[in-house]
Design a protein around this motif. Sequence first.
Motif, short mmCIF file in Angstrom:
data_model
loop_
_atom_site.label_atom_id
_atom_site.label_comp_id
_atom_site.label_asym_id
_atom_site.label_seq_id
_atom_site.Cartn_x
_atom_site.Cartn_y
_atom_site.Cartn_z
N ALA A 88 0.81 -1.23 0.00
CA ALA A 88 0.00 0.00 0.00
C ALA A 88 0.84 1.27 0.00
O ALA A 88 0.32 2.35 -0.32
CB ALA A 88 -0.93 0.01 1.22
N ALA A 89 2.11 1.17 0.34
CA ALA A 89 2.95 2.35 0.58
C ALA A 89 2.96 3.34 -0.58
O ALA A 89 2.80 4.55 -0.40
CB ALA A 89 4.37 1.92 0.92
N SER A 90 3.16 2.85 -1.80
CA SER A 90 3.25 3.76 -2.95
C SER A 90 1.94 4.51 -3.17
O SER A 90 1.95 5.69 -3.56
CB SER A 90 3.63 2.98 -4.22
OG SER A 90 2.63 2.03 -4.55
N HIS A 91 0.83 3.86 -2.91
CA HIS A 91 -0.48 4.51 -3.08
C HIS A 91 -0.73 5.52 -1.96
O HIS A 91 -1.30 6.59 -2.21
CB HIS A 91 -1.58 3.45 -3.10
CG HIS A 91 -1.37 2.38 -4.12
ND1 HIS A 91 -1.43 2.64 -5.48
CD2 HIS A 91 -1.05 1.07 -4.00
CE1 HIS A 91 -1.20 1.52 -6.14
NE2 HIS A 91 -0.96 0.54 -5.27
N LEU A 92 -0.31 5.20 -0.75
CA LEU A 92 -0.45 6.12 0.37
C LEU A 92 0.40 7.37 0.16
O LEU A 92 -0.02 8.48 0.48
CB LEU A 92 -0.06 5.43 1.67
CG LEU A 92 -1.02 4.35 2.18
CD1 LEU A 92 -0.35 3.49 3.24
CD2 LEU A 92 -2.30 4.97 2.75
N LYS A 93 1.58 7.19 -0.40
CA LYS A 93 2.47 8.33 -0.64
C LYS A 93 1.86 9.33 -1.62
O LYS A 93 2.03 10.54 -1.48
CB LYS A 93 3.83 7.84 -1.16
CG LYS A 93 4.70 7.19 -0.10
CD LYS A 93 6.05 6.76 -0.67
CE LYS A 93 6.93 6.17 0.41
NZ LYS A 93 8.26 5.75 -0.12
N LYS A 94 1.15 8.83 -2.62
CA LYS A 94 0.55 9.69 -3.63
C LYS A 94 -0.44 10.68 -3.03
O LYS A 94 -0.61 11.79 -3.54
CB LYS A 94 -0.15 8.85 -4.70
CG LYS A 94 0.78 8.07 -5.59
CD LYS A 94 -0.02 7.22 -6.58
CE LYS A 94 0.89 6.36 -7.45
NZ LYS A 94 0.10 5.48 -8.37
#
Length: 258
Positions: free
Chosen positions: A130-136
């Motif tokens: 999920a990290a990359s989506h949360l960063k966005k």
Amino acid sequence: MDKSKEIKTVLITGSSSGVGASACVAFAKRGWNVVINYSRSEDAAFALKEKCEQIGVNALVCKANVANEEDCKSMVNKTIEVFGRIDVLVNNAGATKFCDYNDLNGLNEKDFIDVYKVNVIGAYQMVKYAASHLKKVKGSIVNISSMSAISGVGSSIAYSASKGALSTMTLSLAHALAPEVRVNGICPGFIQTRWTKGFLGDRYESVKKKFENAALVGRTSLPEDIANGIVYLGADAHTTSGQMLTIDGGQLVNQGKL
């Protein structure tokens, strides 16, 4: 542009009942898309979906076991496919092996591995995907630990140790994902849930009374109390990261009465 992709989305593991279900409802009341995860309780998960949709939001049900890495990856991918974003990830799924603390022969290697695979590794795997989506979206993560991680007392040594590891991992992830993603955790004390009643059986009322007497506020937590903390850390605490919030009615600071 698809306006539905602009609505904030929360993904809550282990959310067909108890604290997770209450958190789903709390976010739904804020108008968020809700992702409900279950591994066994299908009827409860779809009943919760209907409840959230009656509030006026979209809800997605995902059957997944967070101990399985492919399930974690699939759940995140399905969330993005349907809603286009993840704003808050709540790692609420938990497991234990009940065992008296004095019975050191009551736990074996497999027991520890099974508990850690859900409580620690599962949470890590969810964050990883999920990290990359949360960063966005400059999102946040809320890990549900336990007062057991602080006091060392709980359903078993394996459980307490795993929650201690989850609390430490929360701090590590706060460093790793800064500044885009906030990472915090909650350490609940005694919660009035079906799970607690099932665990304690005939001792439920007497144990609840014991914790009520120790609580500075005079009562133990309902699932909604923990859900309020989840919403606060997930959606409102914009300058809070790397923190563990204890919600126990003041039991820990008054532990001499336990």
